[in-house]
Write an enzyme that holds these catalytic residues in place. Sequence first.
Site, PDB file in Angstrom:
ATOM      1  N   ASP A 195       0.822  -1.275  -0.264  1.00  0.00           N
ATOM      2  CA  ASP A 195       0.423   0.143  -0.192  1.00  0.00           C
ATOM      3  C   ASP A 195       0.851   1.128   0.176  1.00  0.00           C
ATOM      4  OD1 ASP A 195      -2.125   1.162   0.199  1.00  0.00           O
ATOM      5  OD2 ASP A 195      -1.937   1.864   2.797  1.00  0.00           O
ATOM      6  N   LEU A 196       0.520   2.312  -0.002  1.00  0.00           N
ATOM      7  CA  LEU A 196       1.122   3.900  -0.635  1.00  0.00           C
ATOM      8  C   LEU A 196       1.084   4.791   0.505  1.00  0.00           C
ATOM      9  CD1 LEU A 196       3.370   5.778  -2.147  1.00  0.00           C
ATOM     10  CD2 LEU A 196       0.874   6.107  -2.966  1.00  0.00           C
ATOM     11  N   ASP A 197      -0.168   5.272   0.817  1.00  0.00           N
ATOM     12  CA  ASP A 197      -0.566   6.240   2.031  1.00  0.00           C
ATOM     13  C   ASP A 197      -0.314   5.625   2.973  1.00  0.00           C
ATOM     14  OD1 ASP A 197      -0.844   8.428   0.089  1.00  0.00           O
ATOM     15  OD2 ASP A 197      -2.800   7.216  -0.526  1.00  0.00           O
TER      16      ASP A 197
ATOM     17  N   THR B 285       1.426   9.890   4.258  1.00  0.00           N
ATOM     18  CA  THR B 285       0.588  10.616   3.383  1.00  0.00           C
ATOM     19  C   THR B 285      -0.909  10.726   3.843  1.00  0.00           C
ATOM     20  OG1 THR B 285       0.667   9.125   1.161  1.00  0.00           O
ATOM     21  CG2 THR B 285       1.506  11.238   1.166  1.00  0.00           C
TER      22      THR B 285
ATOM     23  N   LYS C 269      -9.945   5.516   5.277  1.00  0.00           N
ATOM     24  CA  LYS C 269      -8.178   4.864   5.445  1.00  0.00           C
ATOM     25  C   LYS C 269      -8.278   3.811   4.308  1.00  0.00           C
ATOM     26  CE  LYS C 269      -5.033   5.799   9.519  1.00  0.00           C
ATOM     27  NZ  LYS C 269      -4.521   5.792  10.168  1.00  0.00           N
TER      28      LYS C 269
ATOM     29  N   ILE D 218     -10.130   4.194   1.601  1.00  0.00           N
ATOM     30  CA  ILE D 218     -11.153   3.999   0.364  1.00  0.00           C
ATOM     31  C   ILE D 218     -10.647   4.706  -0.259  1.00  0.00           C
ATOM     32  CG2 ILE D 218     -13.350   4.421   0.706  1.00  0.00           C
ATOM     33  CD1 ILE D 218     -12.382   2.170   2.102  1.00  0.00           C
TER      34      ILE D 218
ATOM     35  N   ARG E  48     -11.333   7.786  -3.328  1.00  0.00           N
ATOM     36  CA  ARG E  48     -12.036   8.788  -3.321  1.00  0.00           C
ATOM     37  C   ARG E  48     -13.575   9.173  -2.785  1.00  0.00           C
ATOM     38  NH1 ARG E  48      -9.710  13.194  -7.488  1.00  0.00           N
ATOM     39  NH2 ARG E  48      -7.642  11.427  -6.472  1.00  0.00           N
TER      40      ARG E  48
ATOM     41  N   SER F 164      -2.233   0.581  -4.058  1.00  0.00           N
ATOM     42  CA  SER F 164      -3.032   1.822  -3.114  1.00  0.00           C
ATOM     43  C   SER F 164      -4.186   2.234  -4.456  1.00  0.00           C
ATOM     44  CB  SER F 164      -2.047   2.867  -3.540  1.00  0.00           C
ATOM     45  OG  SER F 164      -2.813   3.729  -3.336  1.00  0.00           O
ATOM     46  N   ALA F 165      -5.278   2.479  -3.238  1.00  0.00           N
ATOM     47  CA  ALA F 165      -6.737   3.466  -4.056  1.00  0.00           C
ATOM     48  C   ALA F 165      -6.134   4.556  -4.728  1.00  0.00           C
ATOM     49  CB  ALA F 165      -7.417   3.350  -3.006  1.00  0.00           C
ATOM     50  N   SER F 166      -5.186   5.121  -4.561  1.00  0.00           N
ATOM     51  CA  SER F 166      -5.023   6.498  -4.756  1.00  0.00           C
ATOM     52  C   SER F 166      -4.137   6.648  -6.376  1.00  0.00           C
ATOM     53  CB  SER F 166      -3.899   6.964  -4.184  1.00  0.00           C
ATOM     54  OG  SER F 166      -3.448   8.464  -4.499  1.00  0.00           O
TER      55      SER F 166
ATOM     56  N   LYS G 167     -10.896  -1.553  -1.950  1.00  0.00           N
ATOM     57  CA  LYS G 167     -10.940  -2.222  -0.578  1.00  0.00           C
ATOM     58  C   LYS G 167     -11.918  -1.529   0.022  1.00  0.00           C
ATOM     59  CE  LYS G 167      -5.826  -1.075  -1.061  1.00  0.00           C
ATOM     60  NZ  LYS G 167      -4.653  -0.356  -0.780  1.00  0.00           N
TER      61      LYS G 167
ATOM     62  N   GLU H 256      -0.006  -3.316   4.416  1.00  0.00           N
ATOM     63  CA  GLU H 256      -1.283  -2.493   4.605  1.00  0.00           C
ATOM     64  C   GLU H 256      -1.206  -1.743   5.862  1.00  0.00           C
ATOM     65  OE1 GLU H 256      -3.861  -0.391   3.111  1.00  0.00           O
ATOM     66  OE2 GLU H 256      -3.924  -1.219   1.825  1.00  0.00           O
ATOM     67  N   ASP H 257      -2.286  -0.305   5.782  1.00  0.00           N
ATOM     68  CA  ASP H 257      -2.189   1.133   7.770  1.00  0.00           C
ATOM     69  C   ASP H 257      -3.512   0.510   7.759  1.00  0.00           C
ATOM     70  OD1 ASP H 257      -2.105   2.461   5.277  1.00  0.00           O
ATOM     71  OD2 ASP H 257      -2.585   3.285   7.320  1.00  0.00           O
TER      72      ASP H 257
HETATM   73  C1  BG6 Z   1      -6.128   5.932  -0.331  1.00  0.00           C
HETATM   74  C2  BG6 Z   1      -5.969   6.424   0.991  1.00  0.00           C
HETATM   75  O1  BG6 Z   1      -4.410   5.089  -0.050  1.00  0.00           O
HETATM   76  O2  BG6 Z   1      -6.169   6.248  -1.019  1.00  0.00           O
HETATM   77  C3  BG6 Z   1      -7.481   6.846   0.662  1.00  0.00           C
HETATM   78  O3  BG6 Z   1      -5.821   5.679   2.441  1.00  0.00           O
HETATM   79  C4  BG6 Z   1      -7.735   7.504   0.057  1.00  0.00           C
HETATM   80  O4  BG6 Z   1      -7.493   7.757   2.255  1.00  0.00           O
HETATM   81  C5  BG6 Z   1      -7.640   6.981  -1.205  1.00  0.00           C
HETATM   82  O5  BG6 Z   1      -8.512   8.484   0.007  1.00  0.00           O
HETATM   83  C6  BG6 Z   1      -7.491   7.477  -2.424  1.00  0.00           C
HETATM   84  O6  BG6 Z   1      -6.664   7.949  -2.914  1.00  0.00           O
HETATM   85  P1  BG6 Z   1      -6.238   9.705  -4.129  1.00  0.00           P
HETATM   86  O7  BG6 Z   1      -5.176  10.391  -3.589  1.00  0.00           O
HETATM   87  O8  BG6 Z   1      -6.556   8.994  -4.941  1.00  0.00           O
HETATM   88  O9  BG6 Z   1      -7.789  10.823  -3.662  1.00  0.00           O
HETATM   89 MG    MG Z   2      -2.405   3.254   3.410  1.00  0.00          MG
END
Ligand code: BG6
Ligand code: MG
Length: 222
Positions: free
Chosen positions: A9-11, A17, A45, A47, A49, A116-118, A146, A170-171
């Site tokens: 996982d990243l954040d 972050t 966390k 989840i 956006r 990562s979900a980001s 996730k 994962e955190d």
């Molecule tokens: C996850 C974070 O890694 O990415 C969440 O834990 C965040 O908090 C999700 O909402 C989506 O990230 P982003 O950067 O696409 O808004």
């Molecule tokens: Mg995370």
Amino acid sequence: MKLQAVLFDLDGVITDTAKYHFIAWKQMAERIGIEIDSEFNESLKGIERMQSLERILIHGHQEQKYSQAEKERLAQEKNEEYVALLANLTPEDTYPGINELLQELRENNIPTVIASASKNAPLILEALQLKSYFHGIVDPGGIPGKPEPDIFLKAAEQVGADPMCCIGIEDSQAGIEAIKAAGMYAVGIGEENILGPSGADIVYPSTRELALQRLLVAAHLE
Ligand code: BG6
Ligand code: MG
């Protein structure tokens, strides 16, 4: 069985972050009259956006208040705030132990993937100068987020690894559930009482504790 890949996982795992996500959501929520605290933040966390925004609106009993276009606008505002907070990110912001682990994995030819979900993952890895350490970054667009297993399964698939021979780190509660649903070994970074109930196989208080040999022993892999 041999370890075939480590999926990160990243954040909140590679760098801090997770705190910027919280700050940006808190400010957006305050603007529309919703209070969020760090305990509620645990449920955000990992989840995605728009899903995070839905959870915040439900938390503030405002789930019926906004049109789809307005919700997209709110999420966009949060993201702009978040990206502004990322502007000062440098390689020094990488969590302790991460560089050493990535180095060890590279020396042992074990593939690594960002799960990562980001949508900001490429930007963050660029700022931390870590991109070259990863064999792939899963694009979270268009697949279930996730706690569904899809992001981790896709990460394993990108490097041709058998999920049973993968370790996920994962955190978040949602992330730990996702790793377990994917049939992988789940390493939690954080508190046992938060990540243990979600199914973490082992929880370390900090990324400092991460080392290849230790992970292999814990996961019963070679
Ligand atoms: C996850 C974070 O890694 O990415 C969440 O834990 C965040 O908090 C999700 O909402 C989506 O990230 P982003 O950067 O696409 O808004
Ligand atoms: Mg995370």
